[in-house]
Design a protein around this motif. Structure first.
Motif, PDB file in Angstrom:
ATOM      1  N   LEU A  71      -6.281  20.406 -48.154  1.00  0.00           N
ATOM      2  CA  LEU A  71      -7.205  20.938 -49.149  1.00  0.00           C
ATOM      3  C   LEU A  71      -6.854  22.383 -49.460  1.00  0.00           C
ATOM      4  CD1 LEU A  71     -10.608  19.713 -47.663  1.00  0.00           C
ATOM      5  CD2 LEU A  71      -9.463  18.825 -49.690  1.00  0.00           C
ATOM      6  N   PRO A  72      -7.008  22.804 -50.703  1.00  0.00           N
ATOM      7  CA  PRO A  72      -6.815  24.233 -50.987  1.00  0.00           C
ATOM      8  C   PRO A  72      -7.877  25.039 -50.238  1.00  0.00           C
ATOM      9  CG  PRO A  72      -7.429  23.005 -52.985  1.00  0.00           C
ATOM     10  CD  PRO A  72      -7.346  22.019 -51.868  1.00  0.00           C
ATOM     11  N   LEU A  73      -7.523  26.257 -49.841  1.00  0.00           N
ATOM     12  CA  LEU A  73      -8.484  27.092 -49.111  1.00  0.00           C
ATOM     13  C   LEU A  73      -9.681  27.404 -49.990  1.00  0.00           C
ATOM     14  CD1 LEU A  73      -6.182  29.636 -47.244  1.00  0.00           C
ATOM     15  CD2 LEU A  73      -7.442  27.706 -46.280  1.00  0.00           C
ATOM     16  N   PRO A  74     -10.861  27.441 -49.399  1.00  0.00           N
ATOM     17  CA  PRO A  74     -12.047  27.786 -50.183  1.00  0.00           C
ATOM     18  C   PRO A  74     -12.024  29.262 -50.574  1.00  0.00           C
ATOM     19  CG  PRO A  74     -12.626  27.548 -47.869  1.00  0.00           C
ATOM     20  CD  PRO A  74     -11.185  27.166 -48.000  1.00  0.00           C
ATOM     21  N   ARG A  75     -12.772  29.585 -51.606  1.00  0.00           N
ATOM     22  CA  ARG A  75     -12.943  30.973 -52.041  1.00  0.00           C
ATOM     23  C   ARG A  75     -14.342  31.415 -51.631  1.00  0.00           C
ATOM     24  NH1 ARG A  75      -9.102  32.579 -55.931  1.00  0.00           N
ATOM     25  NH2 ARG A  75      -7.813  30.827 -56.629  1.00  0.00           N
ATOM     26  N   PHE A  76     -14.453  32.684 -51.273  1.00  0.00           N
ATOM     27  CA  PHE A  76     -15.717  33.203 -50.773  1.00  0.00           C
ATOM     28  C   PHE A  76     -16.162  34.411 -51.587  1.00  0.00           C
ATOM     29  CE2 PHE A  76     -13.670  31.130 -47.168  1.00  0.00           C
ATOM     30  CZ  PHE A  76     -14.695  30.339 -46.690  1.00  0.00           C
ATOM     31  N   ASP A  77     -17.474  34.497 -51.869  1.00  0.00           N
ATOM     32  CA  ASP A  77     -18.031  35.690 -52.506  1.00  0.00           C
ATOM     33  C   ASP A  77     -18.036  36.855 -51.520  1.00  0.00           C
ATOM     34  OD1 ASP A  77     -18.469  34.310 -54.863  1.00  0.00           O
ATOM     35  OD2 ASP A  77     -20.521  33.757 -54.319  1.00  0.00           O
ATOM     36  N   ALA A  78     -18.395  36.577 -50.287  1.00  0.00           N
ATOM     37  CA  ALA A  78     -18.389  37.581 -49.217  1.00  0.00           C
ATOM     38  C   ALA A  78     -17.406  37.118 -48.155  1.00  0.00           C
ATOM     39  CB  ALA A  78     -19.788  37.735 -48.623  1.00  0.00           C
ATOM     40  N   PRO A  79     -16.577  38.022 -47.646  1.00  0.00           N
ATOM     41  CA  PRO A  79     -15.572  37.606 -46.659  1.00  0.00           C
ATOM     42  C   PRO A  79     -16.216  36.988 -45.419  1.00  0.00           C
ATOM     43  CG  PRO A  79     -15.267  39.911 -47.282  1.00  0.00           C
ATOM     44  CD  PRO A  79     -16.548  39.458 -47.897  1.00  0.00           C
ATOM     45  N   PRO A  80     -15.717  35.832 -44.992  1.00  0.00           N
ATOM     46  CA  PRO A  80     -16.241  35.233 -43.765  1.00  0.00           C
ATOM     47  C   PRO A  80     -15.736  35.987 -42.535  1.00  0.00           C
ATOM     48  CG  PRO A  80     -14.493  33.873 -44.683  1.00  0.00           C
ATOM     49  CD  PRO A  80     -14.717  34.990 -45.644  1.00  0.00           C
ATOM     50  N   ARG A  81     -16.550  35.997 -41.497  1.00  0.00           N
ATOM     51  CA  ARG A  81     -16.161  36.595 -40.214  1.00  0.00           C
ATOM     52  C   ARG A  81     -15.767  35.465 -39.276  1.00  0.00           C
ATOM     53  NH1 ARG A  81     -16.517  41.613 -38.918  1.00  0.00           N
ATOM     54  NH2 ARG A  81     -16.686  41.102 -36.725  1.00  0.00           N
ATOM     55  N   LEU A  82     -14.511  35.497 -38.841  1.00  0.00           N
ATOM     56  CA  LEU A  82     -13.975  34.479 -37.940  1.00  0.00           C
ATOM     57  C   LEU A  82     -13.696  35.080 -36.577  1.00  0.00           C
ATOM     58  CD1 LEU A  82     -11.176  32.497 -39.845  1.00  0.00           C
ATOM     59  CD2 LEU A  82     -13.343  31.620 -39.014  1.00  0.00           C
ATOM     60  N   LEU A  83     -13.956  34.310 -35.549  1.00  0.00           N
ATOM     61  CA  LEU A  83     -13.554  34.675 -34.200  1.00  0.00           C
ATOM     62  C   LEU A  83     -12.538  33.644 -33.730  1.00  0.00           C
ATOM     63  CD1 LEU A  83     -13.840  36.474 -31.675  1.00  0.00           C
ATOM     64  CD2 LEU A  83     -15.610  34.874 -30.883  1.00  0.00           C
TER      65      LEU A  83
END
Length: 183
Positions: A9-21
């Motif tokens: 799947l193409p990567l999703p686009r975000f309005d606000a950057p997600p925080r990943l750990l």
């Protein structure tokens, strides 16, 4: 199967950057480094903010993810590590229990991509961890990002006026319900 390829799947686009750990077991350091590089590259493509912690082994990854999830600081998690079959049944325990722990967290609504490799030998691990090869670290990051996007989509469609507890019917185990929701 020869000639069959898989679809990503193409990567999703975000309005606000997600925080990943990224939660990684560096038990096999070279393998872990490849997984981390792949995960970080995919997270960067999506504009995610990434932190990383190391834990002793694959069995500790679900516990660390659960602790961090309860902190509320992260939108999603990438679980990375490698389990190589040995001479004892410990392999099955580590593979099954780490996977089960992550699955249970996912069923609770935690957005987690499982990049814990479970392989027969070091050669298989190297191919799967290589960011220029199978890039399983990148795939785990992509899975977490897709689940974050899904979580945000469903959070946005929820009625804003109704807190969590008001939409649920109370469960009565015995006796009468008391208070404003009582019969």
């Amino acid at each position: 199967m020869a000639g069959v390829s898989h679809y990503e799947l193409p990567l999703p686009r975000f309005d606000a950057p997600p925080r990943l750990l990224i939660v990684v077991s560096p038990y096999y350091r070279e393998i872990a480094d490849g997984l981390i590089a792949g995960a970080r590259a995919v997270a960067e493509q999506a504009g995610a903010v990434v932190d990383q912690i190391d834990v002793p082994g694959a069995l500790e990854i679900p516990t660390a993810v659960g602790m961090a999830a309860r902190s509320g600081r992260y939108d999603g998690f990438v679980a990375l590590g490698c389990v190589i079959r040995g001479e004892t049944t410990h392999y099955e325990t580590v593979c099954n229990d780490s996977s089960r722990g992550l699955t249970l967290l996912g069923l609770e609504g935690v957005a987690v991509g499982n990049g814990i490799l479970t392989v027969e030998n070091e050669g298989q691990a190297i191919v799967r961890a290589d960011p220029a090869g199978q890039n399983k670290g990148g795939g785990a990051a992509a899975a977490a990002l897709h689940l974050i996007a899904l979580s945000r989509k469903y959070a946005a469609t929820r009625p804003q006026s109704a807190p969590d507890t008001e939409d649920r019917d109370p469960i009565r185990l015995a006796g009468r319900l008391e208070g404003p929701n009582g019969a």
